[in-house]
Design a protein around this motif. Structure first.
Motif, PDB file in Angstrom:
ATOM      1  N   ARG A 233       3.795  -4.753  12.162  1.00 14.48           N
ATOM      2  CA  ARG A 233       2.575  -3.937  12.235  1.00 14.48           C
ATOM      3  C   ARG A 233       1.508  -4.633  11.381  1.00 14.48           C
ATOM      4  NH1 ARG A 233       3.091   1.089   9.751  1.00 14.48           N
ATOM      5  NH2 ARG A 233       1.578   1.955  11.230  1.00 14.48           N
ATOM      6  N   ASN A 234       0.331  -4.828  11.950  1.00 17.39           N
ATOM      7  CA  ASN A 234      -0.719  -5.489  11.177  1.00 17.39           C
ATOM      8  C   ASN A 234      -1.550  -4.456  10.430  1.00 17.39           C
ATOM      9  OD1 ASN A 234      -2.634  -6.990   9.999  1.00 17.39           O
ATOM     10  ND2 ASN A 234      -3.006  -8.308  11.770  1.00 17.39           N
ATOM     11  N   LYS A 235      -1.261  -4.365   9.130  1.00 17.62           N
ATOM     12  CA  LYS A 235      -1.870  -3.318   8.308  1.00 17.62           C
ATOM     13  C   LYS A 235      -2.929  -3.887   7.383  1.00 17.62           C
ATOM     14  CE  LYS A 235       2.347  -3.023   7.372  1.00 17.62           C
ATOM     15  NZ  LYS A 235       3.770  -2.788   6.994  1.00 17.62           N
ATOM     16  N   GLY A 236      -3.402  -5.106   7.706  1.00 13.00           N
ATOM     17  CA  GLY A 236      -4.398  -5.712   6.834  1.00 13.00           C
ATOM     18  C   GLY A 236      -3.778  -6.553   5.736  1.00 13.00           C
ATOM     19  N   ILE A 237      -2.994  -7.522   6.144  1.00 14.99           N
ATOM     20  CA  ILE A 237      -2.369  -8.420   5.171  1.00 14.99           C
ATOM     21  C   ILE A 237      -3.433  -9.320   4.558  1.00 14.99           C
ATOM     22  CG2 ILE A 237      -0.851 -10.418   4.983  1.00 14.99           C
ATOM     23  CD1 ILE A 237       0.999  -9.155   6.860  1.00 14.99           C
TER      24      ILE A 237
END
Lengths: 250, 250, 250, 250, 250, 250
Positions: A233-237
């Protein structure tokens, strides 16, 4: 028939070892397969413990990302500890294999029990943990360490190679096993010769992984994206890994 | 590049099932592989228990012998219980794979856990025993039986196929798994369609075994003859099996 | 009190070994039990691997069938690999015991851990698989092979008997175990003498099986026909096994 | 033929339960066996947890001592948790069996998997621990608790018996097992009737232990005194247990 | 901050050993903890087998009862076999720890594998059973016995201490482990010195238990009374244990 | 008495979650302990899979390095997957604990079995792998996922907290367990309240880790540097991890 492009990721920064493994991989691969052999620009020169694996994982994931962007069809993590394997499976569209699991799968198809010959004693625990994780623990009679560092395999002296041969001979005669696994990607070039000399399967994970990956590609089967190996899940890395997710795969 | 000849042994006497599996095998095999699909002239029409496996083993070993004499390079035992697998490995020069082990190996490369959908409840124990023997027990969430006999897959009604589909859908939504294995050679033709519909790997052992056997042949690795899978000692066998050893392999 | 007729099936064709085991069986059996000692007319002279077990299974199942027709009440498979055990349980109305399982059950009742002394090294894997299947793996300290073939027990030289004794003494002093299992039906006559000499239980599976089978008969408990050990479905078997099902048992 | 005297130790103080079990034991025992049924004068009226087991062990060991002095040939610990089993084996010259282990051994000879029906939920953990200790864990599908105390089996209402029957029926139809074990000595008298009604083996440990103990006595095998089950070292015990060691056994 | 009173129960009657352990316990305990060191007036002078454990359990449970009545907050069972642990947990309101489990928990936090050095060979099986019960079996490389009785640790000769040191050195150099556990409460005073000499963690269970029990007390967590460790049901116990339940805890 | 400085590393970048956990840690820590709560400046906002763990490991190792340089005495990895645990143990001089292992150790000291309540279903496999690695697999009845992401615990709606409570209640009544583990550091503040409401131990790993780490510090025991957790060999690392090794620890 479709052609496949397989990325062989050497997770350490040794160019010599990358070439050794690439040579083996190309010898094994069928004519419809192209091997992209890569290694990280930065990282650790050899992988001999959990810290080294953590360092290596960073490079592996970046190579997975870049390989996927270049259109490779599958990936091999060419270090016997299979570092970052499940993370790489989450990140990649194509299938990903580690050379340890590949060697263990192959050994279990041709012998009822096998032994492993590896480098430093401190890596034995990593092999043990993988044997448990993959389910091959009961099929492994012993994990032997030659007590030389990984890079001694590239020092030109032949000492490490000699010790690998001795340990394989000992395993053949004492362990009551039908096959031996070479527990380091840097030993890839020894498998054919030792198999011939010992007259029993001496299995290298690089070759095993190349051909098993071809199998998956031929079957059209890749990492399941239903469930726990779905894309991250791309959560704002943020930070060094951020680039891994900036070309959405799904 | 060397060509390979693989013998696909359907251990039951059903010609229809042999053809179903041969079709799948040929779809998966690479262009350098020829598939010899055989089944015994005598024996059991379907394999649904330990007695049936014992009957089937007789035919398997005779086919192994005949295939070796004809010069085939490797063998597949195309019944989900992998009957006679270790006996066949002793007898054959070339590598031998069972379709259950093949499917389990593949599943474990693309998912952290899988379920199996099989035919009659009485075959569940056979799958369980294999999962333990091969080391995949912890990776299997459940073995589901559709409660229809094997040959219902060949009765033309489509009922068995419909139940397989339903059980796969249930497994997808309830078992917390990433892949499903079809637990009968007669389901080989369903894998592609179900994988597409369910959007997750639905794995057939026949295709898996064909491509894994190609892997072993490409690696030049066969059953170890050092140790417990060495050729049987010929001590003067008599009776129906005698012919299996009359062309000494070693 | 009801009398019982127990069929002792030696799965190899050695008449001498059949007699050795019959003698032990009759020594152990209570006065209400009659022992029918049989061996197949055709088959393998000794059982030392998986192929031999497959051959032997054919004869075992035919003897099961004939014994049931003759009215025997229970069956013993008198080979330490327990070949064909679950198939025989499906086929028979009466209870069926293997001598390996019988010896292991008894050992676990009188010691916390045991070792096994067997014949050829290639049979060790068979014992290991049984230990896992039956659940006694953790209770077994070691499986030792004297490295002589089964029939050396019948060659009159006493060499094999001498080696069995040596290995038992070594196991007593090095394995930290309380009991030793003799891992071959042909060693049945050594148990009493070795128990006396070593002053610890040295367990023979033939005697163990006779008395455990009596236990089941006394309890009136036989193989469950509810579930996976139900009689084989008769689907029109052809070939050498066909006769096994032609007298419907159910 | 030698006669045997077997001591059936009910570790709780319930005279009614002692009689129920003695009746079953005598029904199963062969004509050459005499059953001494005993229970402690002081202790716990029923055993439903680890504390109760500790209390019961005191009485068991005293009965072992007294029985040995009286010349009994073997002992049964007739509580499904097999309390004090290894301590009793150290103390006794003759063999000692627990009814839980006996039932599990028998179940594993006639079915591939079994379920257990017991009394209070808090005893389930005890059965689980035994399944692990003895190696039968994988063969047990479920341990069901009827949620009534042990002594409800003796209250004359029949309610507990009715619930046992219901749970057995449910296990038969839902657990995919071939046998059911009754997990309390107080259920001994239900096994025959339930086996008949359910048409599958419903196994009581008391009967199982009687006949397995006869097996050991017939084989002339008793607890190994080589190793960890040797007689307790007498170092000057004081207190309630002191009497157990005051008639040296060795 | 609340003060804690911890009862250290030496389950044997040796006053010298009680003092050795009390000294270690007080060295480790934080300033807010008071150590009550007790041992039974009657019982067994040392614990070296299952019978001894049964004897010891009687004293342990009485001390638990008395300690609770005196208001102690938690209990340590200071014998490496953790005798009566689950019974004590049922009986006590406060948390209860055994010194074997405490040492194993600590070892698993600082090393991937450990070995154990214990006293008599007959106690090895007790350690093995605990390793299985607690889940640490795979993390234990070996259990070594110095082959001297427990009380030799108190005989003033220093011989037992010397052998413990030798076995620890051997384990360090041969077992491929990162920590060693001292497998007897009477070795408590050796841990600090051996850790220093061997330059690796040599772990004593008494100190480990004191500090882990403090952890539980600090967390405010005690044995769960929901489920199978609930207080024993008081059904009218008679005999030596009766007093344990006469001050109802719940 | 010596004071300890413990570094609590939240491996994700959520400041809110760091504060939640720091608050819990300080509530549990004894007066002689100071808690340094840190989180990485860059990385992943929450950890819900293997890729996230790989990202997080980078930050963890950098914090370990910085903490050691600042003189902290021990480290806690405050994410329920215990990411990077063995790498951190290699790198650090002081002991390192993960919150998952800490919670599991504590649960196993107060209950015979426990369940886990976690966040997203995709994290269940991580918990399963840890249970196997640590040896607690058989003691865990179930791992339940509330199917909400980690950060929902910080969204102020209380929805996640409500679901955690519901799942805990269900686990209490259906799983036959004595304790429940909260499977996410972000649930740390719920443990006390839920323990009170459910009247059974509901265990938070943050508090458990703080107090177990104090135990190790009190014992003076740290990660063994003999063997496979020795400091990483510094072979000339380059890239983001290089700084971790530039202050040699050994």
């Amino acid at each position: 028939m479709r052609r496949h492009r397989i990325q062989l990721i050497n997770p350490n920064t040794s160019q010599a070892m990358t070439e050794t493994m690439a040579h083996t991989a190309r010898t094994i691969a069928s004519s419809r397969v192209e091997i992209d052999a890569v290694c990280p620009k930065e990282g650790v020169p050899s992988i001999e413990g959990h810290f080294d694996e953590a360092v290596a994982t960073l490079g592996i994931l970046q190579q997975i990302r870049e390989g996927e962007d270049r259109g490779v069809n599958g990936h091999i993590i060419a270090c016997f500890g299979d570092p970052g394997l499940l993370a790489a499976r989450e990140l990649a569209k194509g299938p990903v294999l580690g050379i340890a699991e590949a060697a263990m799968h192959v050994a279990s198809m041709v012998a009822t029990r096998f032994s492993i010959v590896t480098t430093l004693p401190r890596t034995v625990i990593i092999a043990r943990h993988l044997l448990h994780r993959y389910g091959f623990y009961e099929q492994c009679a012993a994990v032997h360490a030659i007590d030389l560092p990984v890079l001694s395999l590239e020092d030109g002296s032949g000492l490490a190679q000699q010790k690998v041969r001795e340990y394989c001979l000992n395993a053949k005669h004492n362990d009551n096993v039908g096959a031996i696994i070479l527990g380091c990607g840097g030993m890839a070039d020894l498998a054919a010769e030792l198999s011939e000399e010992l007259q029993m399967p001496v299995i290298d994970g690089v070759g095993a992984a190349v051909t098993l990956l071809e199998s998956l590609l031929n079957l059209g089967i890749t990492t399941s994206k239903w469930g726990d190996l779905d894309f991250p899940r791309n959560k704002g890395i943020t930070g060094p890994y951020a680039a891994c997710l900036n070309t959405p795969s799904s």
